[in-house]
Design a protein around this motif. Structure first.
Motif, PDB file in Angstrom:
ATOM      1  N   SER A 166      -3.237  18.537 -50.350  1.00 58.15           N
ATOM      2  CA  SER A 166      -3.757  17.283 -49.802  1.00 58.15           C
ATOM      3  C   SER A 166      -4.768  17.555 -48.696  1.00 58.15           C
ATOM      4  O   SER A 166      -4.757  18.631 -48.073  1.00 58.15           O
ATOM      5  CB  SER A 166      -2.600  16.428 -49.259  1.00 58.15           C
ATOM      6  N   ALA A 167      -5.606  16.581 -48.452  1.00 61.22           N
ATOM      7  CA  ALA A 167      -6.628  16.707 -47.402  1.00 61.22           C
ATOM      8  C   ALA A 167      -5.984  16.525 -46.031  1.00 61.22           C
ATOM      9  O   ALA A 167      -5.357  15.491 -45.785  1.00 61.22           O
ATOM     10  CB  ALA A 167      -7.722  15.671 -47.605  1.00 61.22           C
ATOM     11  N   PRO A 168      -6.158  17.485 -45.113  1.00 60.34           N
ATOM     12  CA  PRO A 168      -5.589  17.326 -43.777  1.00 60.34           C
ATOM     13  C   PRO A 168      -6.397  16.387 -42.888  1.00 60.34           C
ATOM     14  O   PRO A 168      -5.865  15.850 -41.916  1.00 60.34           O
ATOM     15  CB  PRO A 168      -5.603  18.756 -43.226  1.00 60.34           C
ATOM     16  N   ILE A 169      -7.678  16.207 -43.204  1.00 53.90           N
ATOM     17  CA  ILE A 169      -8.538  15.329 -42.422  1.00 53.90           C
ATOM     18  C   ILE A 169      -9.406  14.508 -43.369  1.00 53.90           C
ATOM     19  O   ILE A 169      -9.563  14.847 -44.552  1.00 53.90           O
ATOM     20  CB  ILE A 169      -9.451  16.118 -41.457  1.00 53.90           C
ATOM     21  N   SER A 170      -9.953  13.426 -42.853  1.00 59.33           N
ATOM     22  CA  SER A 170     -10.933  12.651 -43.619  1.00 59.33           C
ATOM     23  C   SER A 170     -12.310  13.263 -43.405  1.00 59.33           C
ATOM     24  O   SER A 170     -12.678  13.602 -42.282  1.00 59.33           O
ATOM     25  CB  SER A 170     -10.934  11.188 -43.170  1.00 59.33           C
ATOM     26  N   GLY A 171     -13.046  13.422 -44.486  1.00 58.91           N
ATOM     27  CA  GLY A 171     -14.363  14.037 -44.345  1.00 58.91           C
ATOM     28  C   GLY A 171     -15.010  14.274 -45.691  1.00 58.91           C
ATOM     29  O   GLY A 171     -14.802  13.533 -46.654  1.00 58.91           O
TER      30      GLY A 171
END
Length: 350
Positions: A166-171
């Motif tokens: 999963s993505a740890p941050i939005s970007g």
């Protein structure tokens, strides 16, 4: 007999051309003073753009990649699933851990019941205190086994969650390092993400420059490819350590959030304010460039005269530093084209 007639025609044609050319008067030309003033001194360094918040996602379990849901350039949100790793083995481990919990739970329930029976028998005098103590010990062992089994089940579930990347941050996904069907190994990079809302420029300063600006408020302009002009950094900081190999200090300048079209890894030029110094300057508009020649028209008693100069840095206020060719107090034409026409007219009249 025809030759004199031809000469008179040429002279008449030249006179007509000069009379037809627009007249430029010296009073029409604006001039500017070459003066020495204290101006800001900047240290220019080559730099690179990087993201303030970035993450390289690596695999934590071994397995074959079964799904890739994001590619380079895609925008993702925190928590969004980007990849999946084969979870067959992890599912079996979770099932085995769940069975162990059930077994430990049954053992604990049986130990509790045995303890209750022995306590009742002790009250009636049929068993000794030693038997009750043994039942208590067995119940504690069963309770510890149940706790360990539950921890094992949680660990197995966590390992299974590692198969879902999963993505740890939005970007934005900057790079994808693996394809479907490849084997993921613990520690192997799978994806690189960055937050495009916070970017900065990083450069290396010589220790002499870094020591000169240490402890003072820092300001810098950033020159980027594709931008109309320099961009003022919103914040500038020096990293409080030096590279032992290059003997340089890293400086970081944060880009405004309004700057668009900038990506990590892009080349930039950092112009750091390092103090002030008296310099000979004049308006940059007065400079005339023709090929490799850089010159200005200087006002003299006999009119404007072309003089070659050696320019320096172009300052933020629109003036340019003069390294050689002019003196303090000289006056230069702000419009070198008109000054050139005026000089040609004076030469023609003479």
């Amino acid at each position: 007999m025809k030759s004199p007639t031809y000469s008179l025609s040429v002279v008449a044609l030249c006179a007509f051309a000069l009379s037809a050319a627009p007249a430029v008067f010296a009073t029409e030309l604006e001039t500017a003073l070459v003066e020495r003033a204290a101006t800001g001194v900047r240290h220019v360094a080559e730099a690179v753009v990087e993201a303030v918040n970035s993450a390289t996602i690596a695999a934590q379990v071994q397995g074959r990649i079964t799904e890739v849901a994001a590619d380079a350039g895609d925008r993702v949100s925190a928590g969004q699933v980007l990849m999946r790793i084969d979870a067959s083995e992890a599912n079996q481990a979770v099932a085995g851990a769940a069975a162990s919990v059930a077994q430990a739970q049954a053992t604990y329930v049986n130990a509790q019941a045995e303890w209750r029976r022995n306590v009742s028998l002790k009250e009636k005098g049929f068993v000794s205190q030693a038997v009750v103590d043994q039942a208590v010990a067995a119940m504690n062992v069963a309770a510890a086994g149940l706790t360990a089994a539950k921890a094992g089940r949680g660990q197995a579930a966590t390992v299974r969650d590692f198969t879902r990347i999963s993505a740890p941050i939005s970007g934005v996904v900057a790079e994808r390092h693996a394809e479907v069907g490849e084997m993921a190994q613990p520690g192997r990079p799978l994806l690189t993400l960055y937050d495009p809302r916070q970017l900065r420029v990083v450069a290396q300063l010589p220790q002499s420059v870094a020591q000169g600006v240490s402890g003072m408020p820092l300001a810098a302009d950033i020159v980027l490819t594709g931008q109309a002009g320099p961009v003022a950094a919103t914040a500038v900081m020096l990293v409080p350590s030096a590279d032992p190999k290059t003997h340089t200090v890293e400086v970081r300048a944060v880009l405004p959030a309004t700057v668009a079209g900038v990506v990590p890894g892009q080349f930039a030029r950092l112009m750091l304010q390092v103090g002030t110094a008296p310099r000979l300057t004049m308006p940059a508009a007065a400079v005339l460039r023709r090929g490799e020649v850089t010159a200005v028209y200087v006002q003299t008693d006999a009119g404007f005269r072309l003089r070659q100069i050696r320019p320096g840095e172009v300052l933020p206020d629109g003036r340019i530093e003069i390294l050689a060719g002019l003196n303090e107090g000289d006056r230069v034409a702000l419009d070198p084209i008109k000054a050139s026409l005026l000089r040609q007219q004076n030469a023609s009249q003479q």
